[in-house]
Design a protein around this motif. Structure first.
Motif, mmCIF file in Angstrom:
data_model
loop_
_atom_site.group_PDB
_atom_site.id
_atom_site.type_symbol
_atom_site.label_atom_id
_atom_site.label_comp_id
_atom_site.label_asym_id
_atom_site.label_seq_id
_atom_site.Cartn_x
_atom_site.Cartn_y
_atom_site.Cartn_z
ATOM 1 N N GLU A 126 27.038 -10.235 20.921
ATOM 2 C CA GLU A 126 26.287 -10.200 22.178
ATOM 3 C C GLU A 126 26.308 -8.799 22.780
ATOM 4 O O GLU A 126 25.279 -8.292 23.237
ATOM 5 N N ALA A 127 27.478 -8.151 22.757
ATOM 6 C CA ALA A 127 27.601 -6.800 23.305
ATOM 7 C C ALA A 127 26.729 -5.809 22.547
ATOM 8 O O ALA A 127 26.206 -4.847 23.124
ATOM 9 N N ALA A 128 26.552 -6.052 21.237
ATOM 10 C CA ALA A 128 25.745 -5.159 20.403
ATOM 11 C C ALA A 128 24.298 -5.624 20.277
ATOM 12 O O ALA A 128 23.503 -4.979 19.580
ATOM 13 N N ASN A 129 23.970 -6.738 20.914
ATOM 14 C CA ASN A 129 22.622 -7.312 20.852
ATOM 15 C C ASN A 129 22.200 -7.623 19.422
ATOM 16 O O ASN A 129 21.087 -7.318 18.995
ATOM 17 N N LYS A 130 23.127 -8.233 18.675
ATOM 18 C CA LYS A 130 22.859 -8.595 17.289
ATOM 19 C C LYS A 130 22.815 -10.117 17.132
ATOM 20 O O LYS A 130 23.737 -10.819 17.566
ATOM 21 N N PRO A 131 21.764 -10.648 16.512
ATOM 22 C CA PRO A 131 21.742 -12.097 16.241
ATOM 23 C C PRO A 131 22.811 -12.468 15.223
ATOM 24 O O PRO A 131 23.104 -11.697 14.306
ATOM 25 N N CYS A 132 23.393 -13.649 15.399
ATOM 26 C CA CYS A 132 24.466 -14.105 14.512
ATOM 27 C C CYS A 132 24.186 -15.537 14.088
ATOM 28 O O CYS A 132 24.024 -16.424 14.936
ATOM 29 N N ILE A 133 24.126 -15.757 12.795
ATOM 30 C CA ILE A 133 23.881 -17.086 12.235
ATOM 31 C C ILE A 133 25.185 -17.564 11.601
ATOM 32 O O ILE A 133 25.639 -17.011 10.597
ATOM 33 N N PHE A 134 25.805 -18.570 12.195
ATOM 34 C CA PHE A 134 27.017 -19.157 11.636
ATOM 35 C C PHE A 134 26.635 -20.211 10.601
ATOM 36 O O PHE A 134 25.692 -20.976 10.809
ATOM 37 N N ILE A 135 27.383 -20.247 9.504
ATOM 38 C CA ILE A 135 27.109 -21.221 8.454
ATOM 39 C C ILE A 135 28.389 -21.935 8.032
ATOM 40 O O ILE A 135 29.476 -21.369 8.096
ATOM 41 N N ASN A 136 28.252 -23.177 7.606
ATOM 42 C CA ASN A 136 29.281 -23.960 6.935
ATOM 43 C C ASN A 136 30.473 -24.357 7.792
ATOM 44 O O ASN A 136 30.979 -25.461 7.669
ATOM 45 N N ARG A 137 30.951 -23.466 8.662
ATOM 46 C CA ARG A 137 32.083 -23.794 9.526
ATOM 47 C C ARG A 137 31.621 -23.740 10.975
ATOM 48 O O ARG A 137 31.334 -22.669 11.512
ATOM 49 N N GLU A 138 31.554 -24.904 11.586
ATOM 50 C CA GLU A 138 30.918 -25.059 12.889
ATOM 51 C C GLU A 138 31.824 -24.606 14.028
ATOM 52 O O GLU A 138 32.937 -25.098 14.185
ATOM 53 N N PRO A 139 31.347 -23.676 14.864
ATOM 54 C CA PRO A 139 32.088 -23.322 16.076
ATOM 55 C C PRO A 139 32.084 -24.489 17.068
ATOM 56 O O PRO A 139 31.328 -25.450 16.913
ATOM 57 N N SER A 140 32.907 -24.409 18.086
ATOM 58 C CA SER A 140 32.942 -25.467 19.101
ATOM 59 C C SER A 140 31.641 -25.468 19.903
ATOM 60 O O SER A 140 30.928 -24.462 19.971
ATOM 61 N N GLU A 141 31.338 -26.607 20.520
ATOM 62 C CA GLU A 141 30.134 -26.713 21.341
ATOM 63 C C GLU A 141 30.173 -25.702 22.484
ATOM 64 O O GLU A 141 29.146 -25.138 22.869
ATOM 65 N N GLU A 142 31.354 -25.484 23.043
ATOM 66 C CA GLU A 142 31.496 -24.533 24.137
ATOM 67 C C GLU A 142 31.155 -23.118 23.681
ATOM 68 O O GLU A 142 30.453 -22.377 24.376
ATOM 69 N N ASP A 143 31.622 -22.741 22.500
ATOM 70 C CA ASP A 143 31.321 -21.410 21.968
ATOM 71 C C ASP A 143 29.824 -21.232 21.733
ATOM 72 O O ASP A 143 29.278 -20.148 21.971
ATOM 73 N N MET A 144 29.168 -22.284 21.283
ATOM 74 C CA MET A 144 27.749 -22.181 20.949
ATOM 75 C C MET A 144 26.856 -22.035 22.183
ATOM 76 O O MET A 144 25.659 -21.774 22.062
ATOM 77 N N LYS A 145 27.428 -22.168 23.370
ATOM 78 C CA LYS A 145 26.661 -21.993 24.611
ATOM 79 C C LYS A 145 26.712 -20.556 25.117
ATOM 80 O O LYS A 145 26.067 -20.217 26.107
ATOM 81 N N LYS A 146 27.478 -19.691 24.456
ATOM 82 C CA LYS A 146 27.772 -18.369 24.999
ATOM 83 C C LYS A 146 26.577 -17.409 25.004
ATOM 84 O O LYS A 146 26.435 -16.606 25.896
ATOM 85 N N ASP A 147 25.746 -17.453 23.987
ATOM 86 C CA ASP A 147 24.636 -16.493 23.882
ATOM 87 C C ASP A 147 23.386 -17.201 23.375
ATOM 88 O O ASP A 147 22.950 -16.978 22.244
ATOM 89 N N PRO A 148 22.796 -18.062 24.197
ATOM 90 C CA PRO A 148 21.661 -18.874 23.730
ATOM 91 C C PRO A 148 20.489 -18.027 23.250
ATOM 92 O O PRO A 148 20.153 -17.008 23.852
ATOM 93 N N GLY A 149 19.901 -18.485 22.146
ATOM 94 C CA GLY A 149 18.745 -17.796 21.584
ATOM 95 C C GLY A 149 19.085 -16.759 20.553
ATOM 96 O O GLY A 149 18.275 -16.451 19.685
ATOM 97 N N MET A 150 20.306 -16.203 20.615
ATOM 98 C CA MET A 150 20.704 -15.151 19.683
ATOM 99 C C MET A 150 21.718 -15.626 18.647
ATOM 100 O O MET A 150 21.978 -14.934 17.668
ATOM 101 N N ILE A 151 22.320 -16.785 18.874
ATOM 102 C CA ILE A 151 23.258 -17.334 17.901
ATOM 103 C C ILE A 151 22.839 -18.753 17.538
ATOM 104 O O ILE A 151 22.190 -19.444 18.327
ATOM 105 N N THR A 152 23.209 -19.158 16.343
ATOM 106 C CA THR A 152 22.910 -20.520 15.919
ATOM 107 C C THR A 152 23.937 -20.949 14.875
ATOM 108 O O THR A 152 24.635 -20.121 14.294
ATOM 109 N N TYR A 153 23.998 -22.250 14.678
ATOM 110 C CA TYR A 153 24.797 -22.794 13.578
ATOM 111 C C TYR A 153 23.871 -23.560 12.650
ATOM 112 O O TYR A 153 23.124 -24.447 13.098
#
Length: 344
Positions: A126-153
């Motif tokens: 988020e600080a670097a304005n880089k999109p991040c796609i998480f795969i295979n190992r799911e982050p917590s629901e709370e973590d996935m709310k941190k940077d909407p639109g730029m991160i996904t699982y």
């Protein structure tokens, strides 16, 4: 004589201009002219960090990521993909992520060593304005709310895979209850307790079994196998030594551990389908061979092809400035002796 010198000087100037024109102005990187409006190829760098290269399933997954990206390269766009081995070490993976960001990569695809580290990774991206796609190992629901639109699982819902494992046993004619006492005595081989996939497969395989079968359960043993075949073999060998014929079913959170369990079962003189049952997850080629020959009761297809393709598609969307949904789910599929041929 003066006229001759003037003529020679003029001829030399024409030759010099022609030579400069043939040099292309020193820019040899431009593509061939496409009608007078040639454009530079757009090159995007994608950094991929896999939690551990020697994981059977993630080997298939990362190779598919690489090959699918290659199909998207054109004369106008190229995706350069760098895939690195996290070596099961979160500090190593964090260093890789830091380097991807420092080198200004356009997007990151991360298979976390520790899902609990997702928040730190998200903050860095988020600080670097880089999109991040998480795969295979799911982050917590709370973590996935941190940077909407730029991160996904991108992944498959591990609750579904657990339920399917339970159904593989519950759907047997005897519901897995070999001794007919109305109770399923079982051993559970867990991947990594910090991984939500391991948590859900452990929990939902048993709860779904009880719901579908209507029988009670008795857990004889539950041990951590870290997704590893050798550990799966050791855990099940020890359980068979301790509990012997009392064990009716072995649930493994993945196929690698199930392959190890199958080796231990054979070494103990037991036979899957006759005096014990065994299920896994991933539908690795070796596991499907065992399902087809009776060496495993069943497995659950973890669709690495559709998951990897969706992860790549999301990466391209993000690079193009499109907003991402928080989750993209790919269904699991139950694999039994009756349908295994179509997935081999």
């Amino acid at each position: 004589m003066k006229k001759l010198f003037a003529f020679l000087a003029s001829a030399l100037m024409v030759l010099s201009l022609a030579a400069c024109s043939n040099n292309g102005g020193g820019n040899n990187d431009k593509p061939a002219d496409d009608g007078g409006a040639g454009t530079d190829k757009k090159v995007y760098n994608v950094g991929v960090s896999i939690y551990k290269f020697d994981d059977n399933f993630m080997t298939l997954y990362r190779k598919e990521i690489e090959s699918y990206f290659k199909t998207l390269n054109t004369d106008e766009v190229e995706y350069k993909v760098t895939i690195q081995d996290g070596k099961g070490d979160m500090a190593e993976q964090t260093n890789q992520i830091d380097n991807f960001i420092a080198q200004d990569y356009d997007a990151l695809i991360i298979n976390l060593v520790q899902a609990t580290s997702a928040a730190t990774v998200i903050d860095k991206c988020e600080a670097a304005n880089k999109p991040c796609i998480f795969i295979n190992r799911e982050p917590s629901e709370e973590d996935m709310k941190k940077d909407p639109g730029m991160i996904t699982y991108v992944g498959a819902d591990a609750r579904q895979s657990g339920k399917f494992q339970g159904e593989l046993i519950a759907d047997l004619p005897n519901k897995g209850d070999l001794n007919g006492d109305g109770v399923l005595q079982y051993v559970m081989v867990v991947g990594d307790p910090e991984n939500v996939d391991a948590k859900y497969r452990t929990e939902f395989s048993i709860s779904q079994y009880q719901e579908v079968s209507g029988l009670k359960v008795e857990k004889l043993d539950e041990q951590r196998g870290d997704w590893d075949q050798a550990k799966g073999q050791e855990i099940v060998a020890n359980a068979l030594t301790q509990y012997g014929d009392k064990i009716e079913a072995v649930f493994c959170n993945n196929d690698a551990m199930a392959l190890g369990a199958a080796q231990a079962i054979t070494a103990a003189g037991r036979k899957v389908g006759e005096d014990i049952y065994l299920v896994g997850v991933d539908a690795l080629a070796e596991a499907m061979d065992l399902v087809s020959t009776g060496g495993m009761t069943g497995t659950v297809l973890n669709d690495h092809i559709n998951q990897s393709h969706k992860a790549v598609d999301c990466t391209v969307q993000a690079i193009n400035g499109e907003k991402l949904d928080a989750y993209y789910w790919i269904d699991y599929i139950k694999v039994t002796p009756g349908n295994v041929a179509q997935y081999k």
